[in-house]
Design an enzyme around this catalytic site. Sequence first.
Site, short mmCIF file in Angstrom:
data_model
loop_
_atom_site.label_atom_id
_atom_site.label_comp_id
_atom_site.label_asym_id
_atom_site.label_seq_id
_atom_site.Cartn_x
_atom_site.Cartn_y
_atom_site.Cartn_z
N GLY A 7 20.82 52.65 11.45
CA GLY A 7 19.45 52.54 10.91
C GLY A 7 18.62 53.76 11.24
O GLY A 7 17.44 53.67 11.59
N TYR A 134 16.69 34.98 11.73
CA TYR A 134 16.41 36.26 12.41
C TYR A 134 16.38 36.02 13.93
O TYR A 134 17.03 36.75 14.69
CB TYR A 134 15.06 36.79 11.91
CG TYR A 134 14.65 38.10 12.53
CD1 TYR A 134 15.24 39.30 12.14
CD2 TYR A 134 13.62 38.16 13.48
CE1 TYR A 134 14.84 40.52 12.70
CE2 TYR A 134 13.21 39.36 14.04
CZ TYR A 134 13.83 40.54 13.64
OH TYR A 134 13.43 41.73 14.19
N LYS A 138 18.97 37.61 16.84
CA LYS A 138 18.48 38.46 17.92
C LYS A 138 18.78 37.83 19.29
O LYS A 138 19.10 38.52 20.25
CB LYS A 138 16.97 38.73 17.74
CG LYS A 138 16.66 39.53 16.48
CD LYS A 138 17.33 40.90 16.48
CE LYS A 138 16.86 41.82 15.38
NZ LYS A 138 17.48 43.14 15.42
P1 NAD Z 1 12.91 49.48 9.36
O1 NAD Z 1 13.00 48.50 8.26
O2 NAD Z 1 11.82 50.50 9.32
O3 NAD Z 1 14.31 50.24 9.56
C1 NAD Z 1 15.50 49.49 9.60
C2 NAD Z 1 16.67 50.41 9.47
O4 NAD Z 1 17.85 49.61 9.31
C3 NAD Z 1 16.57 51.31 8.25
O5 NAD Z 1 17.07 52.59 8.56
C4 NAD Z 1 17.46 50.59 7.26
O6 NAD Z 1 18.00 51.45 6.28
C5 NAD Z 1 18.54 50.04 8.17
N1 NAD Z 1 19.26 48.97 7.49
C6 NAD Z 1 18.74 47.83 6.96
N2 NAD Z 1 19.71 47.15 6.33
C7 NAD Z 1 20.86 47.86 6.50
C8 NAD Z 1 22.19 47.68 6.06
N3 NAD Z 1 22.56 46.64 5.31
N4 NAD Z 1 23.11 48.59 6.41
C9 NAD Z 1 22.77 49.68 7.14
N5 NAD Z 1 21.51 49.92 7.56
C10 NAD Z 1 20.58 49.02 7.23
O7 NAD Z 1 12.83 48.63 10.68
P2 NAD Z 1 12.48 49.01 12.20
O8 NAD Z 1 11.16 48.39 12.46
O9 NAD Z 1 12.72 50.42 12.48
O10 NAD Z 1 13.57 48.06 12.90
C11 NAD Z 1 14.64 48.55 13.68
C12 NAD Z 1 15.15 47.40 14.53
O11 NAD Z 1 14.09 46.92 15.35
C13 NAD Z 1 15.64 46.20 13.72
O12 NAD Z 1 16.83 45.70 14.30
C14 NAD Z 1 14.54 45.19 13.87
O13 NAD Z 1 14.98 43.86 13.77
C15 NAD Z 1 14.01 45.51 15.25
N6 NAD Z 1 12.63 45.07 15.45
C16 NAD Z 1 11.61 45.58 14.72
C17 NAD Z 1 10.31 45.09 14.93
C18 NAD Z 1 9.13 45.62 14.15
O14 NAD Z 1 8.01 45.04 14.30
N7 NAD Z 1 9.24 46.67 13.39
C19 NAD Z 1 10.09 44.10 15.87
C20 NAD Z 1 11.15 43.61 16.60
C21 NAD Z 1 12.43 44.09 16.37
#
Ligand code: NAD
Length: 231
Positions: A7, A134, A138
């Site tokens: 990601g 989700y 997690k």
């Molecule tokens: P984002 O949506 O900005 O980025 C997610 C990344 O995952 C992107 O690069 C996307 O291309 C990649 N991705 C999604 N589906 C994919 C697939 N099928 N195959 C390969 N890559 C894939 O999200 P973020 O906020 O940067 O989230 C990153 C991590 O942090 C995630 O695991 C998310 O669950 C976790 N998270 C985020 C938040 C938040 O508030 N943003 C909160 C808690 C946890």
Amino acid sequence: MNILVTGATRGIGKSVCENLTGNIFASGRDEKLLSIYDNYCACDLTNELDLRALGDYIASNKIDVLINNAGEYLYAPIESTEYCQIKHIARLNLEAPIYLISRAVPYMKSNKFGRIINIGSISGVLGEANAAVYSATKAGLTGATRALALELAEYGITVNTINPGWVDTEMGNSSASEGDFTKEEITECIPQKRFISPVEIAGMVKYLISDEAKGVTGQSINLCAGLTCGY
Ligand code: NAD
């Protein structure tokens, strides 16, 4: 140090890549966005052939640090959650990280060093209404983290999960807009009255891969501006 980040094209993953020193091996779906990196492997983690190819890429590049960051959120009442959605989220958020760990560990074991960091969520710690799938995936990461930390401790490999609260990324902002509350209302409920910045997650990753953190393993670290205080 060879560091693989899933990601890596935006949000937390991109910030992690920008803030770590070492050889970055980036993974994501969009080859054009990945082309900013010297080393990358395009992969849709929900596609088995792609996932296996990324596993081979990990196994052949002597990866010292694996950061399982890619993930997707699903906001839906349980009765309207389709089976295909359950499978999709489970594959991406839980099965793929565990598989990638299985491909990274042989080299880490032989080198008596490794750092595995999973990006979980406070939804997996506290539970989140209308996000059972989700939250379950997690929470699954923290279970795997504890088990693997025990299994791999004697090989100098640490395994930890970082659980972000609301982070200022596309996912953080779009999941805020999908829910029943506005971003302002959500912010009001966060003890520090702010979203976490992706660079704060990158800072925790940097610490966890440092030598100072070699004794930190099996942990589930909440980085959430105070959301879990009192639980
Ligand atoms: P984002 O949506 O900005 O980025 C997610 C990344 O995952 C992107 O690069 C996307 O291309 C990649 N991705 C999604 N589906 C994919 C697939 N099928 N195959 C390969 N890559 C894939 O999200 P973020 O906020 O940067 O989230 C990153 C991590 O942090 C995630 O695991 C998310 O669950 C976790 N998270 C985020 C938040 C938040 O508030 N943003 C909160 C808690 C946890």
